[in-house]
Design a protein around this motif. Structure first.
Motif, PDB file in Angstrom:
ATOM      1  N   GLY A   8       0.987  -1.023  -0.102  1.00  6.42           N
ATOM      2  CA  GLY A   8      -0.426  -0.487  -0.181  1.00  6.42           C
ATOM      3  C   GLY A   8       0.910   1.053   0.104  1.00  6.42           C
ATOM      4  O   GLY A   8      -0.037   2.304   0.238  1.00  6.42           O
ATOM      5  N   LEU A  48      -7.220  -1.108  -5.943  1.00  7.08           N
ATOM      6  CA  LEU A  48      -7.047  -0.123  -4.710  1.00  7.08           C
ATOM      7  C   LEU A  48      -6.615   1.379  -5.280  1.00  7.08           C
ATOM      8  O   LEU A  48      -6.681   2.338  -4.791  1.00  7.08           O
ATOM      9  CB  LEU A  48      -5.327  -0.382  -5.053  1.00  7.08           C
ATOM     10  CG  LEU A  48      -5.329  -1.763  -3.438  1.00  7.08           C
ATOM     11  CD1 LEU A  48      -3.053  -2.187  -3.868  1.00  7.08           C
ATOM     12  CD2 LEU A  48      -5.817  -1.545  -2.986  1.00  7.08           C
ATOM     13  N   PHE A  54      -5.625   5.010  -0.365  1.00 12.43           N
ATOM     14  CA  PHE A  54      -4.529   4.900  -1.137  1.00 12.43           C
ATOM     15  C   PHE A  54      -4.165   5.951  -2.211  1.00 12.43           C
ATOM     16  O   PHE A  54      -4.643   6.650  -2.362  1.00 12.43           O
ATOM     17  CB  PHE A  54      -4.339   3.797  -1.541  1.00 12.43           C
ATOM     18  CG  PHE A  54      -4.495   2.460  -0.723  1.00 12.43           C
ATOM     19  CD1 PHE A  54      -2.974   1.866   0.028  1.00 12.43           C
ATOM     20  CD2 PHE A  54      -6.183   1.844  -0.862  1.00 12.43           C
ATOM     21  CE1 PHE A  54      -3.254   0.780   0.681  1.00 12.43           C
ATOM     22  CE2 PHE A  54      -5.796   0.392   0.060  1.00 12.43           C
ATOM     23  CZ  PHE A  54      -5.161   0.041   0.684  1.00 12.43           C
ATOM     24  N   VAL A 170       0.758   1.980  -5.067  1.00  8.94           N
ATOM     25  CA  VAL A 170       0.044   1.154  -5.055  1.00  8.94           C
ATOM     26  C   VAL A 170       0.879   0.308  -5.699  1.00  8.94           C
ATOM     27  O   VAL A 170       1.307   0.682  -6.203  1.00  8.94           O
ATOM     28  CB  VAL A 170      -1.406   0.871  -4.561  1.00  8.94           C
ATOM     29  CG1 VAL A 170      -1.719   1.465  -3.247  1.00  8.94           C
ATOM     30  CG2 VAL A 170      -1.941   0.539  -6.124  1.00  8.94           C
TER      31      VAL A 170
END
Length: 304
Positions: A8, A48, A54, A170
Motif C-alpha cells: 500500500g 486500490l 491509497f 500501490v
C-alpha cells in the motif's frame, strides 16, 4: 502454485482498513488468474485505485496547481513487455490504460495529454479523481506556504501528521506457475510540479519483471530512478540471492547512494521465493498464496 504480493506504499496506515483493502485487492487478482497473469495484475491494482485510502486513482495527492496527475505501469516477465502512462488525468484506472499501451500500441509509455487522449479513444470516460480530503489538505498546504514558505506536509500523503490515515503508491508482484508480472499505480508526490513523473512508469527504476524476478518499489521516485533499484534487485536475484536478502541489500544501497531517501519494495522470484523491505515508519504488505492470506507477513525494516 501462485503468489500475489501487494503493498500500500510507504507511510501508509497498517490498521485493519488498510490490510483488509490489500487482501481484497489480492483476492481480486487471484480470481483473475484464470484469465491471465496481466489480468490478475490489473485487477489487483484497480481495487486500490478505487479506494481513497491509497495514493492512486481516486484518492491521489494533488500537485502544486491542485490537480491530480497519475502514473501507472505493468510489466510482463514472460515477454519483457512493458506499458505505462505518466501524468495522466481524469481516468479512474490508469493501470488499465497502461496495459492497453502495452497491448494496443507500438509504444511503451504515453504521457500527459497524449496519455489522456489515448484513454478517451479506448473508451475511458472522464472522471473526477480529486478526493475531498486531499483537496482540503492541498488548501491547507498552500495557505501555509503563503504564510511561511513551507507546508510541512508529508510528500507521500499530503497530510501534516499522517497517523493511520495515510496513503502512497500501490503495487503488486505476481507469480503463477513459474511466470512473473509486476504492476504499480500512483498519484505521485504531494505538491509536485505539474508534469513531474516519478519512478512508477520507469522500467528498472520503480518496477521490473523478467523470467527471473518481479519487483515494485515505492517512496522517493527520483532516488529509485537514479539508482535503478528495481533492476538492481533483479540482478541480485539472477545471481542466486534470495529476494528477501536482495530487498534488504537494495534498501541499504538506496540509503548509501541517496541518503535520506525513503522507500520500500517487494519482490518475488521464479521459484516463488519472496521478500520485502522498507526504511520508513510503515509499509503495509499482504501476501496471498494459492488463494489464501499467507499469515501476518512483516516486511523487513532497514534501520540505517
Amino acid at each position: 502454485m501462485n503468489l500475489i504480493i501487494v503493498h500500500g506504499g510507504v507511510e501508509t496506515g497498517t490498521g485493519p482498513p488498510y490490510l483488509e483493502a490489500l487482501g481484497k485487492a489480492a483476492l481480486a487478482g487471484y480470481k483473475a488468474l484464470s484469465k491471465s497473469l496481466l489480468d490478475a495484475a490489473e485487477e489487483t491494482i484497480k481495487i486500490l485505485e478505487d479506494d481513497p485510502l491509497f495514493n492512486a486513482g481516486y484518492g491521489s495527492v494533488l500537485n502544486y496547481d491542485g490537480e491530480v496527475e497519475m502514473d501507472a505501469a505493468v510489466m510482463d516477465g514472460r515477454t519483457s513487455g512493458f506499458g505505462a502512462v505518466a501524468a495522466i488525468t481524469g481516468v479512474a484506472h490508469p493501470i488499465s490504460v497502461a496495459r492497453l499501451v502495452l497491448e494496443k500500441t507500438s509504444h511503451v509509455l504515453l504521457a500527459g495529454p497524449g496519455a489522456t487522449k489515448f484513454a478517451r479513444s479506448q473508451g475511458f470516460p472522464e472522471v473526477n479523481c480529486v478526493y475531498p480530503e486531499m483537496l482540503a489538505a492541498w488548501k491547507r498546504a498552500r495557505e501555509k506556504i503563503a504564510l511561511s514558505g513551507s507546508s510541512r506536509a508529508c510528500p507521500y500523503t499530503g497530510l501534516d501528521d499522517p497517523g493511520e490515515r495515510a496513503c502512497d503508491t500501490v503495487g503488486c508482484v505476481i507469480f503463477d506457475r513459474g511466470m512473473l508480472a509486476a504492476a504499480s499505480s500512483t498519484g505521485g508526490s504531494f505538491l509536485k510540479m505539474p508534469g513531474r513523473v516519478g519512478d512508477t512508469p520507469v522500467p528498472g527504476g520503480g518496477i521490473f519483471a523478467s523470467g527471473n524476478c518481479a519487483v515494485v518499489c515505492t517512496g522517493l521516485g527520483e532516488a529509485f530512478i537514479e539508482t535503478l533499484t528495481a533492476k538492481y534487485v533483479d540482478s541480485l536475484v539472477r545471481d542466486g540471492i534470495h529476494p528477501r536478502e536482495a530487498a534488504e541489500r537494495a534498501m541499504k544501497r538506496l540509503h548509501r547512494l541517496k541518503k535520506g531517501a525513503v522507500g520500500g519494495l517487494v519482490a518475488v522470484d521464479s521459484k516463488m521465493r519472496y521478500g520485502a523491505a522498507y526504511n520508513c515508519r510503515r509499509f503495509p504488505v499482504a501476501v496471498f498464496e494459492n488463494g489464501v492470506v499467507a499469515g501476518d507477513y512483516k516486511p523487513v525494516k532497514i534501520k540505517e
